[in-house]
Design a protein around this motif. Sequence first.
Motif, PDB file in Angstrom:
ATOM      1  N   HIS A 157      48.905   5.633 -27.634  1.00  0.00           N
ATOM      2  CA  HIS A 157      47.606   5.914 -27.021  1.00  0.00           C
ATOM      3  C   HIS A 157      47.083   4.722 -26.233  1.00  0.00           C
ATOM      4  O   HIS A 157      46.588   4.867 -25.106  1.00  0.00           O
ATOM      5  N   GLY A 158      47.185   3.536 -26.797  1.00  0.00           N
ATOM      6  CA  GLY A 158      46.703   2.346 -26.104  1.00  0.00           C
ATOM      7  C   GLY A 158      47.456   2.085 -24.816  1.00  0.00           C
ATOM      8  O   GLY A 158      46.866   1.712 -23.797  1.00  0.00           O
ATOM      9  N   LYS A 162      46.020   2.077 -20.939  1.00  0.00           N
ATOM     10  CA  LYS A 162      46.289   0.943 -20.061  1.00  0.00           C
ATOM     11  C   LYS A 162      46.949   1.403 -18.770  1.00  0.00           C
ATOM     12  O   LYS A 162      46.574   0.964 -17.672  1.00  0.00           O
ATOM     13  N   THR A 189      44.674  12.629 -23.955  1.00  0.00           N
ATOM     14  CA  THR A 189      44.307  11.285 -23.507  1.00  0.00           C
ATOM     15  C   THR A 189      43.884  11.307 -22.045  1.00  0.00           C
ATOM     16  O   THR A 189      42.885  10.687 -21.662  1.00  0.00           O
ATOM     17  N   HIS A 257      38.666   2.844 -23.575  1.00  0.00           N
ATOM     18  CA  HIS A 257      39.623   2.031 -24.324  1.00  0.00           C
ATOM     19  C   HIS A 257      38.887   1.207 -25.387  1.00  0.00           C
ATOM     20  O   HIS A 257      39.286   1.157 -26.558  1.00  0.00           O
ATOM     21  N   THR A 258      37.771   0.561 -24.989  1.00  0.00           N
ATOM     22  CA  THR A 258      37.009  -0.287 -25.906  1.00  0.00           C
ATOM     23  C   THR A 258      36.374   0.524 -27.026  1.00  0.00           C
ATOM     24  O   THR A 258      36.423   0.134 -28.208  1.00  0.00           O
ATOM     25  N   ARG A 260      37.286   3.405 -28.227  1.00  0.00           N
ATOM     26  CA  ARG A 260      38.302   3.932 -29.139  1.00  0.00           C
ATOM     27  C   ARG A 260      38.785   2.848 -30.095  1.00  0.00           C
ATOM     28  O   ARG A 260      38.955   3.096 -31.293  1.00  0.00           O
ATOM     29  N   LEU A 261      38.991   1.644 -29.582  1.00  0.00           N
ATOM     30  CA  LEU A 261      39.425   0.535 -30.419  1.00  0.00           C
ATOM     31  C   LEU A 261      38.363   0.213 -31.468  1.00  0.00           C
ATOM     32  O   LEU A 261      38.676  -0.006 -32.651  1.00  0.00           O
ATOM     33  N   LEU A 282      46.741  -2.333 -34.739  1.00  0.00           N
ATOM     34  CA  LEU A 282      45.921  -1.931 -33.600  1.00  0.00           C
ATOM     35  C   LEU A 282      46.294  -2.685 -32.325  1.00  0.00           C
ATOM     36  O   LEU A 282      46.179  -2.142 -31.220  1.00  0.00           O
ATOM     37  N   GLN A 285      49.134  -0.769 -30.962  1.00  0.00           N
ATOM     38  CA  GLN A 285      48.695   0.543 -30.487  1.00  0.00           C
ATOM     39  C   GLN A 285      47.964   0.457 -29.158  1.00  0.00           C
ATOM     40  O   GLN A 285      48.145   1.310 -28.283  1.00  0.00           O
ATOM     41  N   TYR A 286      47.129  -0.595 -28.992  1.00  0.00           N
ATOM     42  CA  TYR A 286      46.301  -0.694 -27.798  1.00  0.00           C
ATOM     43  C   TYR A 286      46.818  -1.707 -26.776  1.00  0.00           C
ATOM     44  O   TYR A 286      46.175  -1.944 -25.761  1.00  0.00           O
TER      45      TYR A 286
END
Length: 306
Positions: A157-158, A162, A189, A257-258, A260-261, A282, A285-286
């Motif tokens: 996902h990350g 990106k 996504t 993105h932020t 979700r993290l 994480l 992942q991101y």
Amino acid sequence: MALLNNEVEQGTGKPVAQMGRLMVVGTPIGNLGDLSPRVAEAFCAADVVCCEDTRVTAKLLAHVGATPELMRADEHTIAARLPRILERIAAGQQVVYASDAGMPSISDPGQLLINAAREAGVLVDVIPGPSACITALVASGLATDAFLFAGFFPRKHGDQLKRLHELAGVPATLLFYESPHRIATSLKTLAEVLPTRMCAVCRELTKLHEEIVRGSAAELAEQFLARPELKGEIVLVIAPPAAGETEIKGSNLAAAHTERLEADIDAALAAGESPTHAAKRLAQQYSVRKREVYEQLLARQEKLGN
């Protein structure tokens, strides 16, 4: 230039038919009727056919009555076999490289062999054939004046976020290869960050059950989440940004993105996961630095503790 003839290759003095060469051939992506006469001729003239899966290519050879040697040269074996392949070409043999489907070197290991052959100074003939990404682009009905083939859609996902962030402002239609097992979550996504962007899911191209489904990213995400048993190769086609969208989407993607993290950090802390373990997980992942995630975890842990 014809594939095989009696012309003399300039600068060598040798008849073309007597010289070793690498022939890179495009093969059908589904419909066997798309195998071109030139590809059939190349198979019949070959001393050896290098391919990803010998079982797949054997069927094509049987179809045209060709009986060359078959050599597996997939992503796991091609590097080790390059010297031997180049030796055979230098000895005057006709070597064919074929993908399982479509044009070699497009998301397959063929580019490694082509580069090595060019560097070694041997002859390389490319015989065009079907291509899933180009077929999907035309079939999608989306803009064809400018397009970007971006390979396989990222799995994590990350990484997806990106990649979409990098490509959101590109003024061109985007094309990705995707697995039927992941298309629903990938569309989800895509819908998070480009919800109104027109898309097309092109599945089983040129085959009996060919399917082209168009709609917004959000609409397609909902539709394919309800189809868990989907099968077949897929090309995901995404329309270029509409006027004024480029300036907006970059910040939206970064924000998504932020957010979700941060939500996953809270979930990790609530589950009692150690900051060290959660930061490592994480960060992968991101696609961000472990130290950055670790610092966010500690800051969030302190805030929640207060």
